[in-house]
Design a protein around this motif. Structure first.
Motif, PDB file in Angstrom:
ATOM      1  N   ILE A 123       0.842  -1.206   0.000  1.00 57.05           N
ATOM      2  CA  ILE A 123       0.000   0.000   0.000  1.00 57.05           C
ATOM      3  C   ILE A 123       0.874   1.253   0.000  1.00 57.05           C
ATOM      4  O   ILE A 123       0.604   2.230  -0.711  1.00 57.05           O
ATOM      5  CB  ILE A 123      -0.933  -0.008   1.221  1.00 57.05           C
ATOM      6  CG1 ILE A 123      -1.942  -1.156   1.109  1.00 57.05           C
ATOM      7  CG2 ILE A 123      -1.662   1.319   1.359  1.00 57.05           C
ATOM      8  CD1 ILE A 123      -2.790  -1.369   2.350  1.00 57.05           C
ATOM      9  N   ARG A 174       2.330   1.958  -3.384  1.00 51.89           N
ATOM     10  CA  ARG A 174       1.333   2.541  -4.288  1.00 51.89           C
ATOM     11  C   ARG A 174       1.033   3.993  -3.909  1.00 51.89           C
ATOM     12  O   ARG A 174       0.870   4.851  -4.783  1.00 51.89           O
ATOM     13  CB  ARG A 174       0.052   1.707  -4.220  1.00 51.89           C
ATOM     14  CG  ARG A 174      -1.042   2.143  -5.184  1.00 51.89           C
ATOM     15  CD  ARG A 174      -0.578   1.997  -6.634  1.00 51.89           C
ATOM     16  NE  ARG A 174      -1.648   2.260  -7.562  1.00 51.89           N
ATOM     17  CZ  ARG A 174      -2.460   1.328  -8.067  1.00 51.89           C
ATOM     18  NH1 ARG A 174      -2.292   0.056  -7.710  1.00 51.89           N
ATOM     19  NH2 ARG A 174      -3.402   1.636  -8.928  1.00 51.89           N
ATOM     20  N   SER A 175       1.004   4.279  -2.617  1.00 52.09           N
ATOM     21  CA  SER A 175       0.716   5.643  -2.161  1.00 52.09           C
ATOM     22  C   SER A 175       1.800   6.611  -2.599  1.00 52.09           C
ATOM     23  O   SER A 175       1.541   7.807  -2.797  1.00 52.09           O
ATOM     24  CB  SER A 175       0.582   5.665  -0.637  1.00 52.09           C
ATOM     25  OG  SER A 175      -0.475   4.835  -0.210  1.00 52.09           O
ATOM     26  N   GLY A 201      -5.164   5.066  -5.990  1.00 48.41           N
ATOM     27  CA  GLY A 201      -6.212   4.056  -5.861  1.00 48.41           C
ATOM     28  C   GLY A 201      -5.794   2.889  -4.990  1.00 48.41           C
ATOM     29  O   GLY A 201      -4.690   2.841  -4.435  1.00 48.41           O
ATOM     30  N   ASP A 202      -6.697   1.919  -4.875  1.00 49.47           N
ATOM     31  CA  ASP A 202      -6.428   0.761  -4.031  1.00 49.47           C
ATOM     32  C   ASP A 202      -5.392  -0.153  -4.681  1.00 49.47           C
ATOM     33  O   ASP A 202      -5.180  -0.132  -5.903  1.00 49.47           O
ATOM     34  CB  ASP A 202      -7.716  -0.025  -3.776  1.00 49.47           C
ATOM     35  CG  ASP A 202      -8.708   0.758  -2.926  1.00 49.47           C
ATOM     36  OD1 ASP A 202      -8.270   1.662  -2.209  1.00 49.47           O
ATOM     37  OD2 ASP A 202      -9.917   0.469  -3.013  1.00 49.47           O
ATOM     38  N   VAL A 203      -4.801  -0.991  -3.853  1.00 47.72           N
ATOM     39  CA  VAL A 203      -3.754  -1.907  -4.316  1.00 47.72           C
ATOM     40  C   VAL A 203      -4.336  -3.306  -4.419  1.00 47.72           C
ATOM     41  O   VAL A 203      -4.847  -3.847  -3.431  1.00 47.72           O
ATOM     42  CB  VAL A 203      -2.555  -1.904  -3.346  1.00 47.72           C
ATOM     43  CG1 VAL A 203      -1.450  -2.808  -3.876  1.00 47.72           C
ATOM     44  CG2 VAL A 203      -2.050  -0.489  -3.140  1.00 47.72           C
ATOM     45  N   TYR A 204      -4.266  -3.900  -5.598  1.00 48.11           N
ATOM     46  CA  TYR A 204      -4.774  -5.256  -5.811  1.00 48.11           C
ATOM     47  C   TYR A 204      -3.622  -6.193  -6.167  1.00 48.11           C
ATOM     48  O   TYR A 204      -2.760  -5.861  -6.981  1.00 48.11           O
ATOM     49  CB  TYR A 204      -5.789  -5.285  -6.956  1.00 48.11           C
ATOM     50  CG  TYR A 204      -7.138  -4.702  -6.589  1.00 48.11           C
ATOM     51  CD1 TYR A 204      -8.169  -5.521  -6.132  1.00 48.11           C
ATOM     52  CD2 TYR A 204      -7.387  -3.343  -6.705  1.00 48.11           C
ATOM     53  CE1 TYR A 204      -9.404  -4.995  -5.794  1.00 48.11           C
ATOM     54  CE2 TYR A 204      -8.624  -2.809  -6.368  1.00 48.11           C
ATOM     55  CZ  TYR A 204      -9.629  -3.643  -5.921  1.00 48.11           C
ATOM     56  OH  TYR A 204     -10.846  -3.130  -5.584  1.00 48.11           O
ATOM     57  N   ARG A 244      -7.706  -6.901  -2.582  1.00 47.17           N
ATOM     58  CA  ARG A 244      -7.262  -5.595  -2.112  1.00 47.17           C
ATOM     59  C   ARG A 244      -6.357  -5.764  -0.898  1.00 47.17           C
ATOM     60  O   ARG A 244      -6.721  -6.427   0.075  1.00 47.17           O
ATOM     61  CB  ARG A 244      -8.462  -4.720  -1.731  1.00 47.17           C
ATOM     62  CG  ARG A 244      -9.299  -4.240  -2.899  1.00 47.17           C
ATOM     63  CD  ARG A 244     -10.508  -3.462  -2.422  1.00 47.17           C
ATOM     64  NE  ARG A 244     -10.131  -2.289  -1.632  1.00 47.17           N
ATOM     65  CZ  ARG A 244     -10.486  -2.085  -0.375  1.00 47.17           C
ATOM     66  NH1 ARG A 244     -11.234  -2.981   0.278  1.00 47.17           N
ATOM     67  NH2 ARG A 244     -10.111  -0.984   0.264  1.00 47.17           N
ATOM     68  N   GLU A 299      -5.708  -3.572   1.186  1.00 48.94           N
ATOM     69  CA  GLU A 299      -6.352  -2.926   2.327  1.00 48.94           C
ATOM     70  C   GLU A 299      -7.206  -3.921   3.109  1.00 48.94           C
ATOM     71  O   GLU A 299      -7.318  -3.824   4.340  1.00 48.94           O
ATOM     72  CB  GLU A 299      -7.219  -1.764   1.841  1.00 48.94           C
ATOM     73  CG  GLU A 299      -6.456  -0.572   1.296  1.00 48.94           C
ATOM     74  CD  GLU A 299      -5.992  -0.749  -0.141  1.00 48.94           C
ATOM     75  OE1 GLU A 299      -5.369   0.177  -0.677  1.00 48.94           O
ATOM     76  OE2 GLU A 299      -6.261  -1.815  -0.736  1.00 48.94           O
ATOM     77  N   GLU A 300      -7.793  -4.883   2.409  1.00 48.35           N
ATOM     78  CA  GLU A 300      -8.588  -5.905   3.092  1.00 48.35           C
ATOM     79  C   GLU A 300      -7.700  -6.854   3.896  1.00 48.35           C
ATOM     80  O   GLU A 300      -8.086  -7.329   4.966  1.00 48.35           O
ATOM     81  CB  GLU A 300      -9.410  -6.691   2.066  1.00 48.35           C
ATOM     82  CG  GLU A 300     -10.480  -5.853   1.377  1.00 48.35           C
ATOM     83  CD  GLU A 300     -11.269  -6.644   0.356  1.00 48.35           C
ATOM     84  OE1 GLU A 300     -10.808  -7.745  -0.014  1.00 48.35           O
ATOM     85  OE2 GLU A 300     -12.328  -6.178  -0.063  1.00 48.35           O
ATOM     86  N   SER A 351      -4.825   6.180   8.443  1.00 52.35           N
ATOM     87  CA  SER A 351      -5.383   5.657   7.193  1.00 52.35           C
ATOM     88  C   SER A 351      -6.623   6.459   6.784  1.00 52.35           C
ATOM     89  O   SER A 351      -7.381   6.941   7.624  1.00 52.35           O
ATOM     90  CB  SER A 351      -5.751   4.176   7.354  1.00 52.35           C
ATOM     91  OG  SER A 351      -6.454   3.706   6.208  1.00 52.35           O
ATOM     92  N   GLN A 353      -9.064   5.061   5.303  1.00 54.82           N
ATOM     93  CA  GLN A 353     -10.183   4.127   5.311  1.00 54.82           C
ATOM     94  C   GLN A 353     -10.655   3.902   6.751  1.00 54.82           C
ATOM     95  O   GLN A 353      -9.887   3.439   7.601  1.00 54.82           O
ATOM     96  CB  GLN A 353      -9.785   2.803   4.662  1.00 54.82           C
ATOM     97  CG  GLN A 353      -9.367   2.986   3.209  1.00 54.82           C
ATOM     98  CD  GLN A 353      -9.381   1.693   2.439  1.00 54.82           C
ATOM     99  OE1 GLN A 353     -10.003   0.715   2.839  1.00 54.82           O
ATOM    100  NE2 GLN A 353      -8.695   1.674   1.309  1.00 54.82           N
TER     101      GLN A 353
END
Length: 561
Positions: free
Chosen positions: A337, A340-341, A348-351, A356, A358-359, A396, A398
């Motif tokens: 994450i 990517r940030s 956007g989110d990281v997959y 994800r 984040e999950e 965060s 989120q």
């Protein structure tokens, strides 16, 4: 004369392929003949169409344009089983891989007729052909809903005990595709028992389908969860996971089903204990290591979080390296994450592998939060250097991550040494800001951590904190939920009196359906075919789908096989 002409074209369609240069007029005439009231003419007309569809390129479009699909659906009311078998095979040829044809069949009332045939006929070839068409239709969302509403689950389940292997296999595929739309159904004890039995057969196809169907049917359905537990489903699913090896098409839905069974129903605690007593925790933790991919890892994280709800499981999780692996996965996901940030605020989110990161962060922190109820686990989590990361996650964007991070810190702060580390990491500032969060759980967790940090501070410091807590927590929108929050006179009481563990339940993501929707913790059946429902009891948001657990996400149960 008409009868003779039809017979002639049937013979030509079989014996003279070169004659198919005339397939357009022949197809149009055959569709017209299918409107005849003479049974023999109907039979030969549909046979001609069938031969054209099998052997002549372009004939499918000609039949569609000629209204053949709608006419064939209307012919499903006939009673001649051989005629019905040919007609349904024509529909299969037209619907396979063509969404427009699937919707035409739906608009003509096809699903209801097909389910009626599955209910009331016993001719094996007709049942096999019908189940094959239903399998194709079951990957279409609108047809799927119609099939379930017509009683398709029950009709297909009736044939799982058939002597015809090909019929049973088609019904299993079909049920797997439909199951994410059937998570609300109850009174399925007979089907659930058969599925548990299929987990014990040696055929991987049956085992894969059975695990996926169980995952979806137990997603957000307390009655089905209890039934599976009472029928020995926990033991069967655990055995399936341990025997499947690296076949993630089996282990992922099986783990998702176990995740559903260990959360939010009256038999959940029994299921949590059963897994431990059958020595399943070491094998489950091994699935957190390579070569497991992220979708399976995400499901296992959710299952471990549910298992941690039973204090008797804490020792087994700790002794088998569960805490270390959760901490490693947390740091790995957070690093992804952060990379990517670094690309910018709109990255956007990281997959990774469709999951994800984040999950993963949310799931790992949520599991560690529950495990931190044990003092030995708190000491180990401290040694794994997780506290600085928990503090970092308070920033965060989120809310779900902020909530689990503040909850984990609240649990860790029960030990004075941990509270000192939290303060040394400069957590006081973000925690003070979180006191004003609109999320009651976050505000209450933050209050608990600050209270513990302030225990040995001066009376003036504690008084200022008390005023801050009173102004932020006893707000009109929160007061109705948190009537026993700490005010000035409460600051001398132990932390667990101020913020009871049960006062702020962990977030339970809506289950979807998958699902093998992950989890969060019940994926929404991700089998749309596991929906990607969110799994029961998991702290993560769904994979996206619907095994439920849904769900929107990857519908990996959908298949046009």
């Amino acid at each position: 004369m008409l009868y003779v002409c039809v017979c002639l074209f049937v013979c030509l369609s079989v014996c003279l392929p070169a004659f198919f240069v005339f397939f357009v007029p022949v197809g149009s005439m055959a569709v017209c003949w299918s409107r005849s009231q003479v049974e023999a003419v109907l039979f030969y007309a549909i046979t001609t169409i069938h031969n054209l569809l099998l052997h002549q390129e372009g004939s499918k479009m000609a039949v569609r344009l000629g209204g053949g699909l709608q006419r064939m659906v209307s012919l499903l009311s006939q009673t001649n089983v051989k005629f019905l078998a040919i007609t349904i095979d024509c529909l299969h040829l037209l619907a396979y891989g063509n969404q427009e044809s699937k919707l035409s069949i739906l608009g003509s009332g096809g699903p209801a007729e097909l389910i009626r045939i599955m209910r009331f006929y016993s001719y094996e070839k007709l049942l096999w052909t019908t189940s094959r068409l239903l399998k194709v239709l079951s990957v279409c969302h609108m047809n799927k809903q119609a099939i379930v509403e017509c009683g398709g689950i029950q009709a297909l389940a009736h044939h799982l005990s058939s002597r015809s292997g090909r019929l049973v296999q088609n019904c299993m595929w079909c049920l797997r595709n439909l199951s994410d739309a059937a998570t609300h159904l109850e009174n399925l004890g007979g089907l659930l028992q058969l599925l548990i039995q299929f987990l014990g057969v040696g055929d991987f196809t049956y085992v894969t389908c059975a695990a996926g169907i169980l995952s979806n049917l137990t997603c957000n359905n307390p009655q089905n969860k209890m039934m599976v537990c009472q029928l020995g489903g926990v033991e069967a699913l655990l055995r399936t996971c341990l025997q499947a090896g690296d076949r993630e098409d089996i282990t992922e839905p099986a783990i998702c089903a176990l995740r559903h069974l260990t959360s939010r129903h009256s038999e959940a605690e029994m299921a949590q204990n059963t897994i431990r007593m059958h020595f399943g925790i070491p094998g489950i933790i091994r699935l957190l290591h390579p070569p497991s991919h992220w979708p399976l890892v995400k499901a296992v994280i959710g299952l471990l979080r549910n298992l941690a709800l039973c204090e008797d499981n804490h020792v087994a999780i700790r002794e088998n390296g569960g805490l270390q692996r959760l901490a490693q996965l947390l740091m790995k996901a957070q690093q992804a994450i952060q990379r990517r940030s670094a690309l910018g605020p709109d990255a956007g989110d990281v997959y990774v592998s469709g999951v994800r990161m984040e999950e993963i962060v949310e799931g790992c922190v949520g599991a560690l939060h529950i495990l931190a109820r044990d003092p030995h686990n708190r000491a180990m989590i401290r040694g794994l250097q997780c506290i600085p990361l928990f503090v970092q996650l308070l920033y965060s964007s989120q809310e779900t991550i902020v909530r689990v991070a503040s909850g984990a810190l609240c649990e860790m702060a029960q030990d004075k040494e941990n509270a000192d580390i939290i303060e040394a990491e400069n957590a006081t500032s973000p925690l003070t800001e979180l006191l004003h969060s609109q999320n009651e759980g976050i505000a209450t967790y933050a209050a608990g951590v600050l209270f513990r940090i302030s225990e040995e501070k001066s009376a003036d410091y504690r008084k200022r904190l008390s005023v801050e807590l009173t102004s932020s927590l006893v707000r009109p929108e929160i007061a109705g939920h948190w009537t026993g929050l700490p005010i000035a006179q409460d600051l001398g009481r132990p932390l667990h009196h101020v913020v009871p563990q049960q006062a702020v339940p962990m977030r339970q993501t809506q289950q979807i359906p998958g699902g093998f929707n992950p989890g969060v913790i019940q994926h929404a059946p991700r089998y749309h075919g596991m929906q990607q429902e969110r799994s029961d009891g998991i702290v993560l948001d769904s994979l996206s789908p619907a095994v439920g657990m849904e769900v929107s996400g990857n519908h990996w149960y959908d298949t046009d096989l």
